[in-house]
Scaffold this motif. Structure first.
Motif, PDB file in Angstrom:
ATOM      1  N   CYS A  43       0.858  -1.183   0.000  1.00 35.32           N
ATOM      2  CA  CYS A  43       0.000   0.000   0.000  1.00 35.32           C
ATOM      3  C   CYS A  43       0.895   1.234   0.000  1.00 35.32           C
ATOM      4  CB  CYS A  43      -0.907   0.005   1.225  1.00 35.32           C
ATOM      5  SG  CYS A  43      -1.819   1.547   1.418  1.00 35.32           S
TER       6      CYS A  43
ATOM      7  N   CYS B 164      -5.675   0.512   5.724  1.00 37.50           N
ATOM      8  CA  CYS B 164      -6.037   1.934   5.736  1.00 37.50           C
ATOM      9  C   CYS B 164      -7.180   2.239   4.779  1.00 37.50           C
ATOM     10  CB  CYS B 164      -4.831   2.809   5.426  1.00 37.50           C
ATOM     11  SG  CYS B 164      -4.381   2.800   3.687  1.00 37.50           S
TER      12      CYS B 164
ATOM     13  N   CYS C 197       0.148   3.206   3.648  1.00 36.96           N
ATOM     14  CA  CYS C 197       0.514   2.669   4.958  1.00 36.96           C
ATOM     15  C   CYS C 197       1.546   1.533   4.871  1.00 36.96           C
ATOM     16  CB  CYS C 197      -0.731   2.180   5.699  1.00 36.96           C
ATOM     17  SG  CYS C 197      -1.406   0.657   5.033  1.00 36.96           S
TER      18      CYS C 197
ATOM     19  N   CYS D  55      -6.566  -1.325   0.028  1.00 37.40           N
ATOM     20  CA  CYS D  55      -5.772  -1.681   1.199  1.00 37.40           C
ATOM     21  C   CYS D  55      -6.655  -2.246   2.303  1.00 37.40           C
ATOM     22  CB  CYS D  55      -5.001  -0.463   1.702  1.00 37.40           C
ATOM     23  SG  CYS D  55      -4.004  -0.865   3.146  1.00 37.40           S
TER      24      CYS D  55
HETATM   25 ZN   LIG Z   1      -2.862   1.073   3.367  1.00 34.06          ZN
END
Ligand SMILES: [Zn+2]
Length: 472
Positions: free
Chosen positions: A380, A402, A383, A399
């Motif tokens: 991702c 997040c 994050c 994701c």
């Molecule tokens: Zn993420």
């Protein structure tokens, strides 16, 4: 205009030399007698080169200085040219084979490890090695030097150059006139000084679909324009979109029309294979060839589309003054990315994209850096959480932690843009280590968000699908 050979420095302001090619110069067919002599020469040359290619691919290492071994009506000089060309062909065949073999061994080791752990997926098959065939030269292609083919400027006004080619008949070289198109002349003229660039003495003669084509080359000096701290634009390479940048743009695609042509070609090849099998059963000696002209044309067409896409990306005004980062694709990851295509077009085409990125960047004096591609499509970009589940399908990134939703290629290109000079990733010895680094970054991100250890992510199920299926 294509590349031939390149050298480069890599500091801003430093000049380096690249060799550019003038391609598609059609030899004048008015000279049928002369071209017949060239045809005769080419047949003998092709057979001789093939002998050395087979030798250098099987029993000996490629050696362009090897003493002549085979009998031939060709002159000593032509014989040497054939040996040198064969050594070049064999060298690249051997190195491609070595890369593929290494890849196979890696895959096998991974499979055996999974077998030991009992984590082999139900559908996974043990990797098998199929030995490569020695390359077969089909169409005449002569990489000639000044010892056998001389390029001379024409003194009269109707032609631009004369090619003086020594033939099977000793002491009777043929003189083939060469006329350059306006397009070629423009490429040869320096836009600032209006001077005409000097051509290199080595030439390439190639016969395709019954027509002789000449390729000439010239050297050009380029200076790196990129400043050291120029913003980095990441490039993700794929089939659905040939090029996707971290600036959120797509260039070129293996689109509907190409797909349809590709399907037709496949069907044609299958019919041909059936016919061959049928004839073989009946004991027919001379079977129709399996090489497909339309297939070759299709490959050329796809390469052309790729060149166009990479060009557009570099010429995009939004990319002025930037530097680029691109994935260093392994054979396995190419195979993975190219699943939508058949084996025939696969690796060769995807491999063409990074090649074009390198060439276009060198031509323009723009910095382009290869970076580690592992997990770039699963990480991702917000994050750093890295999981195959972040990819519900080929186009979408979502994701699990997040909640970032993005076009999968765009997310990957953002990751790629950040990997230039990433020392922690470069220090990793294998994919497991890379994943550990990425997950550590994810933990750091969580801390920063005040998420601590209250991990909202679901536990991952293991052993559901083979990690070997998804190398990036
Ligand atoms: Zn993420």
């Amino acid at each position: 205009m294509k590349k031939r050979r390149r050298r480069r420095g890599n500091q801003q302001g430093q000049p380096y030399t690249i060799t550019k090619a003038l391609t598609h110069i059609r030899l004048d067919e008015a000279n049928t007698g002369k071209l017949t002599a060239l045809d005769e020469l080419a047949q003998v040359y092709l057979a001789l080169t093939q002998q050395y290619v087979s030798l250098f691919c099987t029993t000996e290492l490629p050696n362009k200085l090897r003493d002549p071994l085979c009998q031939t009506p060709l002159s000593e000089r032509w014989h040497r040219v054939a040996i040198m060309q064969a050594a070049g062909i064999a060298k690249s065949w051997r190195s491609n084979r070595a890369v593929a073999y290494q890849q196979y061994q890696d895959e096998k080791a991974r499979y055996q490890k999974q077998q030991a752990n009992g984590t082999v997926a139900a559908k996974a098959k043990e990797p098998r090695w199929r030995e490569w065939n020695v390359p077969i030269l089909r169409e005449p292609c002569i990489q000639a030097n000044v010892n056998v083919v001389k390029l001379e400027e024409s003194q009269d006004s109707t032609y631009d150059y004369w090619l003086s080619i020594s033939t099977l008949e000793k002491g009777h070289p043929i003189a083939v006139p060469v006329k350059l198109s306006a397009y070629h002349k423009e490429a040869l003229t320096d836009p600032k000084t209006h001077e005409v660039k000097k051509l290199n003495s080595s030439v390439q003669l190639k016969k395709r679909d019954g027509v002789w084509w000449l390729t000439l080359s010239y050297d050009e000096e380029v200076t790196i324009q990129t400043v050291p701290d120029a913003p980095v634009v990441g490039i993700d390479v794929g089939i659905a979109n040939f090029v996707t940048t971290s600036t959120g743009k797509h260039y070129g695609a293996f689109h509907k029309d190409l797909r349809a042509r590709h399907k037709r070609d496949r069907a044609r090849r299958r019919r041909k294979a059936k016919l061959r099998a049928c004839l073989k059963k009946k004991g027919v000696k001379k079977l129709p060839s399996t090489s497909s002209r339309t297939g070759q044309r299709l490959i050329r067409h796809v390469k052309h589309e790729i060149n166009h896409a990479v060009n557009q990306c570099f010429a995009d005004p939004e990319h002025e003054g930037v530097q680029f980062a691109y994935e260093q694709l392994s054979v396995a990851s190419m195979r993975f990315k190219a699943r939508a295509q058949n084996a025939y077009l696969r690796a060769s085409n995807l491999g063409h994209i990074p090649q074009q990125i390198i060439w276009k960047s060198q031509k323009r004096g723009v910095q382009a850096t290869p970076v580690i591609s592992a997990y770039s499509s699963q990480e991702c970009s917000v994050c750093h959480y890295t999981d195959r589940k972040n990819r519900p399908n080929q186009q979408t990134f979502c994701c699990q932690v997040c909640g970032l939703e993005a076009h999968a290629d765009h997310n990957a290109s953002v990751n790629i843009s950040r990997r230039v000079g990433d020392k922690a990733l470069c220090a990793c010895r294998d994919r497991t280590a890379i994943k550990a680094v990425l997950m550590k970054r994810h933990e750091a991100w969580k801390q920063q968000q005040g998420m601590g250890n209250s991990s909202p992510m679901k536990r991952r199920r293991r052993g559901k699908s083979s990690p070997a299926a998804s190398p990036t």
